[in-house]
Write an enzyme that holds these catalytic residues in place. Structure first.
Site, PDB file in Angstrom:
ATOM      1  N   GLU A  95     -64.195  41.419 -44.424  1.00 23.47           N
ATOM      2  CA  GLU A  95     -63.143  41.453 -43.366  1.00 23.47           C
ATOM      3  C   GLU A  95     -63.286  42.620 -42.544  1.00 23.47           C
ATOM      4  O   GLU A  95     -63.591  43.429 -43.130  1.00 23.47           O
ATOM      5  CB  GLU A  95     -61.618  41.265 -44.226  1.00 23.47           C
ATOM      6  CG  GLU A  95     -61.632  39.886 -44.747  1.00 23.47           C
ATOM      7  CD  GLU A  95     -60.226  39.761 -45.574  1.00 23.47           C
ATOM      8  OE1 GLU A  95     -59.737  38.531 -45.413  1.00 23.47           O
ATOM      9  OE2 GLU A  95     -59.489  40.693 -46.073  1.00 23.47           O
ATOM     10  N   CYS A 108     -61.193  48.646 -38.041  1.00 24.31           N
ATOM     11  CA  CYS A 108     -61.285  49.113 -39.681  1.00 24.31           C
ATOM     12  C   CYS A 108     -62.838  48.168 -40.210  1.00 24.31           C
ATOM     13  O   CYS A 108     -62.260  46.787 -40.119  1.00 24.31           O
ATOM     14  CB  CYS A 108     -60.074  48.935 -40.165  1.00 24.31           C
ATOM     15  SG  CYS A 108     -60.053  49.346 -41.912  1.00 24.31           S
ATOM     16  N   CYS A 115     -65.676  46.171 -53.905  1.00 25.57           N
ATOM     17  CA  CYS A 115     -65.633  47.641 -54.305  1.00 25.57           C
ATOM     18  C   CYS A 115     -65.868  47.811 -55.849  1.00 25.57           C
ATOM     19  O   CYS A 115     -65.582  47.038 -56.496  1.00 25.57           O
ATOM     20  CB  CYS A 115     -64.406  48.196 -53.550  1.00 25.57           C
ATOM     21  SG  CYS A 115     -64.669  50.032 -53.660  1.00 25.57           S
ATOM     22  N   CYS A 119     -59.767  51.270 -57.969  1.00 22.99           N
ATOM     23  CA  CYS A 119     -58.518  51.701 -57.921  1.00 22.99           C
ATOM     24  C   CYS A 119     -57.399  50.681 -58.282  1.00 22.99           C
ATOM     25  O   CYS A 119     -57.333  49.544 -57.739  1.00 22.99           O
ATOM     26  CB  CYS A 119     -58.451  52.291 -56.523  1.00 22.99           C
ATOM     27  SG  CYS A 119     -59.626  53.444 -56.104  1.00 22.99           S
ATOM     28  N   CYS A 122     -55.623  48.973 -55.578  1.00 25.10           N
ATOM     29  CA  CYS A 122     -56.037  48.166 -54.177  1.00 25.10           C
ATOM     30  C   CYS A 122     -56.645  46.915 -54.551  1.00 25.10           C
ATOM     31  O   CYS A 122     -57.310  46.715 -55.526  1.00 25.10           O
ATOM     32  CB  CYS A 122     -57.292  49.068 -53.955  1.00 25.10           C
ATOM     33  SG  CYS A 122     -58.209  48.699 -52.664  1.00 25.10           S
ATOM     34  N   GLY A 170     -64.960  48.338 -49.552  1.00 20.48           N
ATOM     35  CA  GLY A 170     -66.141  49.368 -49.900  1.00 20.48           C
ATOM     36  C   GLY A 170     -66.055  50.639 -49.982  1.00 20.48           C
ATOM     37  O   GLY A 170     -65.177  51.218 -49.446  1.00 20.48           O
ATOM     38  N   GLU A 171     -66.742  51.469 -50.575  1.00 18.89           N
ATOM     39  CA  GLU A 171     -67.030  52.781 -50.641  1.00 18.89           C
ATOM     40  C   GLU A 171     -68.296  53.277 -49.785  1.00 18.89           C
ATOM     41  O   GLU A 171     -69.214  53.113 -50.335  1.00 18.89           O
ATOM     42  CB  GLU A 171     -66.872  53.510 -52.280  1.00 18.89           C
ATOM     43  CG  GLU A 171     -67.345  54.895 -52.297  1.00 18.89           C
ATOM     44  CD  GLU A 171     -66.382  55.590 -51.502  1.00 18.89           C
ATOM     45  OE1 GLU A 171     -65.305  55.469 -51.402  1.00 18.89           O
ATOM     46  OE2 GLU A 171     -67.094  56.663 -50.534  1.00 18.89           O
ATOM     47  N   SER A 202     -63.898  57.117 -44.426  1.00 18.51           N
ATOM     48  CA  SER A 202     -62.544  57.294 -45.809  1.00 18.51           C
ATOM     49  C   SER A 202     -63.324  57.325 -46.983  1.00 18.51           C
ATOM     50  O   SER A 202     -64.211  56.196 -47.303  1.00 18.51           O
ATOM     51  CB  SER A 202     -61.395  56.407 -45.523  1.00 18.51           C
ATOM     52  OG  SER A 202     -60.634  56.470 -46.790  1.00 18.51           O
ATOM     53  N   SER A 224     -59.172  60.011 -50.151  1.00 17.87           N
ATOM     54  CA  SER A 224     -58.076  59.000 -50.598  1.00 17.87           C
ATOM     55  C   SER A 224     -57.891  59.985 -51.964  1.00 17.87           C
ATOM     56  O   SER A 224     -58.203  59.617 -53.036  1.00 17.87           O
ATOM     57  CB  SER A 224     -58.773  57.590 -51.214  1.00 17.87           C
ATOM     58  OG  SER A 224     -59.031  56.925 -50.053  1.00 17.87           O
ATOM     59  N   LEU A 225     -56.775  60.848 -51.720  1.00 21.24           N
ATOM     60  CA  LEU A 225     -56.219  61.377 -52.917  1.00 21.24           C
ATOM     61  C   LEU A 225     -55.623  61.027 -53.721  1.00 21.24           C
ATOM     62  O   LEU A 225     -55.933  60.757 -54.870  1.00 21.24           O
ATOM     63  CB  LEU A 225     -55.681  63.069 -52.179  1.00 21.24           C
ATOM     64  CG  LEU A 225     -55.473  63.990 -53.164  1.00 21.24           C
ATOM     65  CD1 LEU A 225     -56.708  64.485 -53.992  1.00 21.24           C
ATOM     66  CD2 LEU A 225     -54.812  65.296 -52.636  1.00 21.24           C
ATOM     67  N   HIS A 226     -54.292  60.647 -53.295  1.00 21.13           N
ATOM     68  CA  HIS A 226     -53.336  59.719 -54.028  1.00 21.13           C
ATOM     69  C   HIS A 226     -52.740  60.417 -55.344  1.00 21.13           C
ATOM     70  O   HIS A 226     -51.658  59.695 -55.474  1.00 21.13           O
ATOM     71  CB  HIS A 226     -53.745  58.336 -54.465  1.00 21.13           C
ATOM     72  CG  HIS A 226     -54.500  57.460 -53.388  1.00 21.13           C
ATOM     73  ND1 HIS A 226     -53.919  57.471 -51.949  1.00 21.13           N
ATOM     74  CD2 HIS A 226     -55.890  56.933 -53.140  1.00 21.13           C
ATOM     75  CE1 HIS A 226     -54.602  56.801 -51.261  1.00 21.13           C
ATOM     76  NE2 HIS A 226     -55.722  56.360 -51.878  1.00 21.13           N
ATOM     77  N   ASN A 301     -48.836  49.063 -49.669  1.00 19.28           N
ATOM     78  CA  ASN A 301     -49.155  47.466 -49.328  1.00 19.28           C
ATOM     79  C   ASN A 301     -49.052  46.634 -50.754  1.00 19.28           C
ATOM     80  O   ASN A 301     -50.150  46.562 -51.054  1.00 19.28           O
ATOM     81  CB  ASN A 301     -50.040  47.366 -48.391  1.00 19.28           C
ATOM     82  CG  ASN A 301     -49.925  48.132 -47.121  1.00 19.28           C
ATOM     83  OD1 ASN A 301     -48.747  48.130 -46.506  1.00 19.28           O
ATOM     84  ND2 ASN A 301     -50.737  48.956 -46.685  1.00 19.28           N
ATOM     85  N   CYS A 344     -53.767  48.442 -45.253  1.00 20.20           N
ATOM     86  CA  CYS A 344     -54.761  49.081 -46.434  1.00 20.20           C
ATOM     87  C   CYS A 344     -54.777  48.552 -47.687  1.00 20.20           C
ATOM     88  O   CYS A 344     -53.616  48.386 -48.055  1.00 20.20           O
ATOM     89  CB  CYS A 344     -54.205  50.665 -46.307  1.00 20.20           C
ATOM     90  SG  CYS A 344     -54.248  51.512 -44.600  1.00 20.20           S
TER      91      CYS A 344
HETATM   92  N1  SAH Z   1     -63.360  53.447 -50.543  1.00 20.51           N
HETATM   93  C1  SAH Z   1     -62.958  54.019 -49.423  1.00 20.51           C
HETATM   94  C2  SAH Z   1     -62.631  53.381 -48.536  1.00 20.51           C
HETATM   95  C3  SAH Z   1     -61.350  52.531 -48.542  1.00 20.51           C
HETATM   96  S1  SAH Z   1     -60.111  53.134 -47.357  1.00 20.51           S
HETATM   97  C4  SAH Z   1     -61.660  54.977 -50.021  1.00 20.51           C
HETATM   98  O1  SAH Z   1     -61.296  55.011 -51.082  1.00 20.51           O
HETATM   99  O2  SAH Z   1     -61.060  55.984 -49.076  1.00 20.51           O
HETATM  100  C5  SAH Z   1     -58.717  52.155 -47.701  1.00 20.51           C
HETATM  101  C6  SAH Z   1     -57.336  53.287 -48.216  1.00 20.51           C
HETATM  102  O3  SAH Z   1     -56.433  52.288 -48.380  1.00 20.51           O
HETATM  103  C7  SAH Z   1     -57.914  54.201 -48.913  1.00 20.51           C
HETATM  104  O4  SAH Z   1     -56.970  55.380 -49.045  1.00 20.51           O
HETATM  105  C8  SAH Z   1     -56.987  53.383 -50.183  1.00 20.51           C
HETATM  106  O5  SAH Z   1     -56.811  54.271 -51.244  1.00 20.51           O
HETATM  107  C9  SAH Z   1     -55.800  52.742 -49.523  1.00 20.51           C
HETATM  108  N2  SAH Z   1     -55.399  51.789 -50.149  1.00 20.51           N
HETATM  109  C10 SAH Z   1     -56.006  51.090 -50.902  1.00 20.51           C
HETATM  110  N3  SAH Z   1     -55.027  49.879 -51.545  1.00 20.51           N
HETATM  111  C11 SAH Z   1     -53.714  50.227 -50.765  1.00 20.51           C
HETATM  112  C12 SAH Z   1     -52.591  49.560 -50.918  1.00 20.51           C
HETATM  113  N4  SAH Z   1     -52.400  48.592 -51.775  1.00 20.51           N
HETATM  114  N5  SAH Z   1     -51.635  50.093 -50.369  1.00 20.51           N
HETATM  115  C13 SAH Z   1     -51.782  51.278 -49.491  1.00 20.51           C
HETATM  116  N6  SAH Z   1     -53.117  51.831 -49.286  1.00 20.51           N
HETATM  117  C14 SAH Z   1     -54.048  51.107 -49.990  1.00 20.51           C
END
Ligand code: SAH
Length: 364
Positions: A95, A108, A115, A119, A122, A170-171, A202, A224-226, A301, A344
Site C-alpha cells: 500500500e 508515504c 514487516c 511492533c 502496528c 516495512g523497515e 522512518s 520510532s521511539l514510543h 490508530n 500510520c
Molecule cells: N519501520 C519503520 C517505518 C514504519 S513508519 C518505523 O518503525 O519507523 C510508521 C510509523 O507509524 C512508525 O512510527 C510506527 O511506529 C507508527 N505506527 C505504527 N502503528 C501505529 C498505530 N497503530 N497508530 C499510530 N502510529 C503507528
C-alpha cells in the site's frame, strides 16, 4: 516479460547502454536523457524518450520497458487522503498513501511487503509474509502516484507531490540497498527532483545502519521511539532488545553532531496508560537532551484485534505541554485517512488478516 528500466541506477543504465553499443563519450548524456524522460516527464513507453535516437529506442525496446506495477484498488478518504493498493509481479500486494495538505503533498511509501519487526501496536506486523521491495517496486509507487495525481512537469507549475516519507509498510533500514537506490533517484535533480530535506526515512532504530545513512544519503531521519525505558520499549518495539534505548540515543547524538543542520524527528505513539504519563514525558525530555529534535506525537490508530487504546485528548495535550516547556516542538500528528485504514500503522494488504497469536517468526 521485459525488464523495466525503472529503479535502475545511473550506473546500471550506463552498463546497459554500453552493452547496446553507446560510446563512452556519449554515455553520461544518454543516461541523463533517459532519466529526465522517465522521472521528469513521466514517459511510460521507451518510444516516448524522443531525445535519444530511434535506433537506440528500438534496441532498448527489444528487452526493456518502462512498465510500472499496477494499481489494483484506490480508496479515497473523506479528508482526501488517497490509498493505493498495488499488486506486484509475484501477486504480493503493498500500500501507498498520498496525504494532501494545504501547502504540500506527502507520499508515504512502503519498503517491504509486510514487516518483521512485530511492533505490538502496528497492524503491518500482522502480515504473514514478508519480503524486501526492489528499487523498481519502490519507484513504481512514486511514479504511479504522479500518474494518478497528474503531477508531471509540464502538466502543472505547482507540484502536488512535494514530500516523500518512508513510513509505509516495512523497515527501510532492513532493505537499505534497494531503498538507497530509490532515494538516489528521488533526490536526483534529473530524477524526481525532490530535495533531500523533503525526504524522511522512518526507522524503529536499526543502530548500525544510522551512521551509514547519514554518510551516504543524508535525508531526514525519523525515529520510532514510543517509549522511554527498555522494559516498555521491549514490548512495543521488540527490536529494542537488540538495540536498546541507550545505544540508539548514542548513535543519534553522533548522527546529529556530524552535521549542525541535522535534527531528529522522534515519533511517539500515544497509548492509553502504557506510555502517556507526565513522568514519561519528563523522562523523554531527559533521555533526548542534547539532541536537536522535534517530537511528533501520534494518536494511536486502532485496527481490528489491536489490544491498545488511544490516549485521551487531555492526556496528549498535557504530555505535549511538558515537552514544549522543555524547549522542543511537539506537534500532535493529525490522523489522516483513518476511515480508509490509511493512517500510520494501519497498512496491511493481505486479504487474510491474522491476529497476533497466529504469527510465526518470519524473517527476511
Ligand atoms: N519501520 C519503520 C517505518 C514504519 S513508519 C518505523 O518503525 O519507523 C510508521 C510509523 O507509524 C512508525 O512510527 C510506527 O511506529 C507508527 N505506527 C505504527 N502503528 C501505529 C498505530 N497503530 N497508530 C499510530 N502510529 C503507528
Amino acid at each position: 516479460m521485459k525488464k523495466s528500466i525503472i529503479g535502475l541506477s545511473r550506473n546500471q543504465i550506463g552498463e546497459l547502454l554500453l552493452s547496446l553499443g553507446v560510446s563512452e563519450k556519449n554515455l553520461k548524456m544518454r543516461i541523463s536523457q533517459i532519466f529526465h524522460s522517465i522521472y521528469f516527464k513521466g514517459s511510460k513507453k521507451i518510444d516516448e524518450i524522443t531525445t535519444i535516437s530511434k535506433k537506440l529506442r528500438e534496441d532498448l525496446n527489444q528487452s526493456y520497458s518502462l512498465e510500472r506495477n499496477k494499481i489494483k484498488k484506490e480508496v479515497v478518504s473523506k479528508d482526501k487522503t488517497r490509498k493505493w493498493l498495488l499488486s506486484l509481479q509475484d501477486d504480493k500486494e503493498i500500500e501507498t498513501v498520498f496525504i494532501p495538505e494545504k501547502k504540500r503533498g506527502s507520499l508515504c511509501i512502503s519498503s517491504q511487503v509486510g514487516c518483521t519487526l512485530n511492533c505490538s501496536f502496528c497492524h503491518t506486523g500482522t502480515m504473514p509474509l514478508v519480503r524486501n521491495l526492489t528499487a523498481f517496486e519502490i519507484m513504481s509507487q512514486v511514479l504511479l502516484a504522479k500518474d494518478e495525481l497528474d503531477d508531471w512537469e509540464g502538466n502543472s507549475d505547482i507540484r502536488k507531490l512535494t514530500n516523500i516519507i518512508l513510513m509505509g509498510m516495512g523497515e527501510p533500514l532492513y532493505n537499505y540497498e534497494e531503498v538507497s537506490k530509490a532515494i538516489k533517484i528521488i533526490i536526483d535533480s534529473e530524477g524526481i527532483n525532490i530535495s533531500k530535506r523533503k525526504v524522511t526515512l522512518s526507522t524503529a532504530g536499526i543502530v548500525p545502519m544510522i551512521e551509514r545513512l547519514g554518510e551516504e544519503l543524508d535525508v531526514g531521519l525519523a525515529i520510532s521511539l514510543h517509549a522511554v525505558n527498555d522494559d516498555i520499549r521491549n514490548t512495543l518495539v521488540p527490536i529494542n532488545r537488540k538495540y536498546p534505548i541507550k545505544e540508539l540515543i548514542a548513535a543519534l547524538k553522533k548522527y546529529t553532531e556530524a552535521k549542525s543542520s541535522r535534527k531528529i524527528t522522534f515519533e511517539y505513539v500515544m497509548l492509553k496508560n502504557v506510555n502517556d504519563s507526565i513522568s514519561d514525558a519528563r523522562e523523554l525530555c531527559r533521555i533526548i537532551s542534547g539532541i536537536p529534535a522535534k517530537i511528533n506525537l501520534i494518536p494511536f490508530n486502532p485496527w481490528p484485534l489491536s489490544i491498545y487504546e488511544c490516549s485521551d485528548e487531555k492526556k496528549i495535550r498535557a504530555f505535549s505541554e511538558v515537552i514544549t516547556r522543555a524547549g522542543y516542538s511537539s506537534p500532535v500528528r493529525k490522523p489522516r485517512g483513518r476511515d480508509i485504514m490509511a493512517a500510520c500503522g494501519q497498512l496491511v494488504s493481505q486479504s487474510k488478516r491474522t491476529s497476533r497469536h497466529d504469527q510465526g517468526g518470519i524473517n527476511v
